[in-house]
Design a protein around this motif. Sequence first.
Motif, PDB file in Angstrom:
ATOM      1  N   ARG A 126       9.704   0.505  -2.844  1.00  0.00           N
ATOM      2  CA  ARG A 126       9.555   1.754  -3.580  1.00  0.00           C
ATOM      3  C   ARG A 126       8.379   1.606  -4.531  1.00  0.00           C
ATOM      4  O   ARG A 126       8.310   0.660  -5.323  1.00  0.00           O
ATOM      5  CB  ARG A 126      10.805   2.098  -4.376  1.00  0.00           C
ATOM      6  N   CYS A 127       7.464   2.561  -4.427  1.00  0.00           N
ATOM      7  CA  CYS A 127       6.288   2.549  -5.278  1.00  0.00           C
ATOM      8  C   CYS A 127       6.702   2.783  -6.730  1.00  0.00           C
ATOM      9  O   CYS A 127       7.460   3.697  -7.020  1.00  0.00           O
ATOM     10  CB  CYS A 127       5.324   3.650  -4.831  1.00  0.00           C
ATOM     11  N   ARG A 128       6.195   1.953  -7.599  1.00  0.00           N
ATOM     12  CA  ARG A 128       6.550   2.098  -9.016  1.00  0.00           C
ATOM     13  C   ARG A 128       5.716   3.168  -9.701  1.00  0.00           C
ATOM     14  O   ARG A 128       5.998   3.565 -10.831  1.00  0.00           O
ATOM     15  CB  ARG A 128       6.352   0.770  -9.729  1.00  0.00           C
ATOM     16  N   THR A 129       4.667   3.593  -9.025  1.00  0.00           N
ATOM     17  CA  THR A 129       3.820   4.615  -9.615  1.00  0.00           C
ATOM     18  C   THR A 129       4.347   6.016  -9.327  1.00  0.00           C
ATOM     19  O   THR A 129       4.449   6.845 -10.211  1.00  0.00           O
ATOM     20  CB  THR A 129       2.380   4.480  -9.084  1.00  0.00           C
ATOM     21  N   CYS A 130       4.701   6.281  -8.061  1.00  0.00           N
ATOM     22  CA  CYS A 130       5.152   7.629  -7.704  1.00  0.00           C
ATOM     23  C   CYS A 130       6.614   7.648  -7.274  1.00  0.00           C
ATOM     24  O   CYS A 130       7.149   8.703  -6.960  1.00  0.00           O
ATOM     25  CB  CYS A 130       4.274   8.204  -6.597  1.00  0.00           C
ATOM     26  N   ASN A 131       7.262   6.473  -7.270  1.00  0.00           N
ATOM     27  CA  ASN A 131       8.677   6.384  -6.915  1.00  0.00           C
ATOM     28  C   ASN A 131       8.998   6.778  -5.487  1.00  0.00           C
ATOM     29  O   ASN A 131      10.143   7.053  -5.175  1.00  0.00           O
ATOM     30  CB  ASN A 131       9.536   7.219  -7.874  1.00  0.00           C
ATOM     31  N   SER A 132       8.007   6.829  -4.619  1.00  0.00           N
ATOM     32  CA  SER A 132       8.312   7.141  -3.224  1.00  0.00           C
ATOM     33  C   SER A 132       8.718   5.857  -2.503  1.00  0.00           C
ATOM     34  O   SER A 132       8.157   4.799  -2.732  1.00  0.00           O
ATOM     35  CB  SER A 132       7.116   7.790  -2.537  1.00  0.00           C
ATOM     36  N   GLU A 133       9.715   5.993  -1.658  1.00  0.00           N
ATOM     37  CA  GLU A 133      10.234   4.852  -0.932  1.00  0.00           C
ATOM     38  C   GLU A 133       9.683   4.871   0.481  1.00  0.00           C
ATOM     39  O   GLU A 133       9.605   5.927   1.104  1.00  0.00           O
ATOM     40  CB  GLU A 133      11.766   4.954  -0.900  1.00  0.00           C
ATOM     41  N   HIS A 141       0.844  -1.191   0.000  1.00  0.00           N
ATOM     42  CA  HIS A 141       0.000   0.000   0.000  1.00  0.00           C
ATOM     43  C   HIS A 141       0.878   1.239   0.000  1.00  0.00           C
ATOM     44  O   HIS A 141       1.781   1.373   0.812  1.00  0.00           O
ATOM     45  CB  HIS A 141      -0.900   0.010   1.234  1.00  0.00           C
ATOM     46  N   CYS A 142       0.607   2.141  -0.927  1.00  0.00           N
ATOM     47  CA  CYS A 142       1.353   3.387  -1.022  1.00  0.00           C
ATOM     48  C   CYS A 142       0.509   4.515  -0.457  1.00  0.00           C
ATOM     49  O   CYS A 142      -0.631   4.713  -0.872  1.00  0.00           O
ATOM     50  CB  CYS A 142       1.701   3.670  -2.478  1.00  0.00           C
ATOM     51  N   SER A 143       1.071   5.248   0.517  1.00  0.00           N
ATOM     52  CA  SER A 143       0.299   6.329   1.138  1.00  0.00           C
ATOM     53  C   SER A 143       0.189   7.532   0.215  1.00  0.00           C
ATOM     54  O   SER A 143      -0.696   8.356   0.363  1.00  0.00           O
ATOM     55  CB  SER A 143       0.944   6.744   2.464  1.00  0.00           C
ATOM     56  N   SER A 144       1.098   7.633  -0.735  1.00  0.00           N
ATOM     57  CA  SER A 144       1.007   8.743  -1.688  1.00  0.00           C
ATOM     58  C   SER A 144      -0.079   8.474  -2.717  1.00  0.00           C
ATOM     59  O   SER A 144      -0.872   9.346  -3.042  1.00  0.00           O
ATOM     60  CB  SER A 144       2.340   8.938  -2.403  1.00  0.00           C
ATOM     61  N   CYS A 145      -0.093   7.245  -3.216  1.00  0.00           N
ATOM     62  CA  CYS A 145      -1.103   6.866  -4.204  1.00  0.00           C
ATOM     63  C   CYS A 145      -2.425   6.517  -3.517  1.00  0.00           C
ATOM     64  O   CYS A 145      -3.456   6.453  -4.152  1.00  0.00           O
ATOM     65  CB  CYS A 145      -0.629   5.673  -5.025  1.00  0.00           C
ATOM     66  N   LYS A 146      -2.352   6.276  -2.215  1.00  0.00           N
ATOM     67  CA  LYS A 146      -3.542   5.911  -1.439  1.00  0.00           C
ATOM     68  C   LYS A 146      -4.215   4.647  -1.960  1.00  0.00           C
ATOM     69  O   LYS A 146      -5.433   4.531  -1.980  1.00  0.00           O
ATOM     70  CB  LYS A 146      -4.547   7.064  -1.396  1.00  0.00           C
TER      71      LYS A 146
HETATM   72 ZN    ZN Z   1       2.855   5.599  -4.907  1.00  0.00          ZN
END
Ligand code: ZN
Length: 84
Positions: free
Chosen positions: A34-41, A10-15
Motif C-alpha cells: 500500500r502506497c503511503r503517499t496516496c494509500n492505494s493498494e 513503484h506506485c502507478s498513481s504517484c507515477k
Molecule cells: Zn501512490
Amino acid sequence: MRLGDDIDDHCSSCKRTTDHSVVSMMGDEVLRTRCRTCNSEHKYRHNKSRNKEMTAKEAFDKVLASVTGAQPEESPSTTKKKKK
Ligand SMILES: [Zn+2]
C-alpha cells in the motif's frame, strides 16, 4: 520482511517510487503493498520502474547532458567554460 514493513515500490498513481507498507505476503514473497503517499493498494511490482527520485546532482547532470548535447556550437564564449 513482514506484514506492515516499509518497502520501496513503484506506485502507478504517484507515477514514481514511493514508500509502501507490506499488506499481503505469501511465505517470504511480498504480494501486495500500500502506497503511503496516496494509500492505494496494489500488487507488489518489485520496484521494477527505475523512476526512483533522482538526487539533485543526478537531475542536474541529466539536464546538463541534454542541454550540452542538444546545443549547436554557436557561441564561442560558452565553449571555453566547458565542464568535463
Ligand atoms: Zn501512490
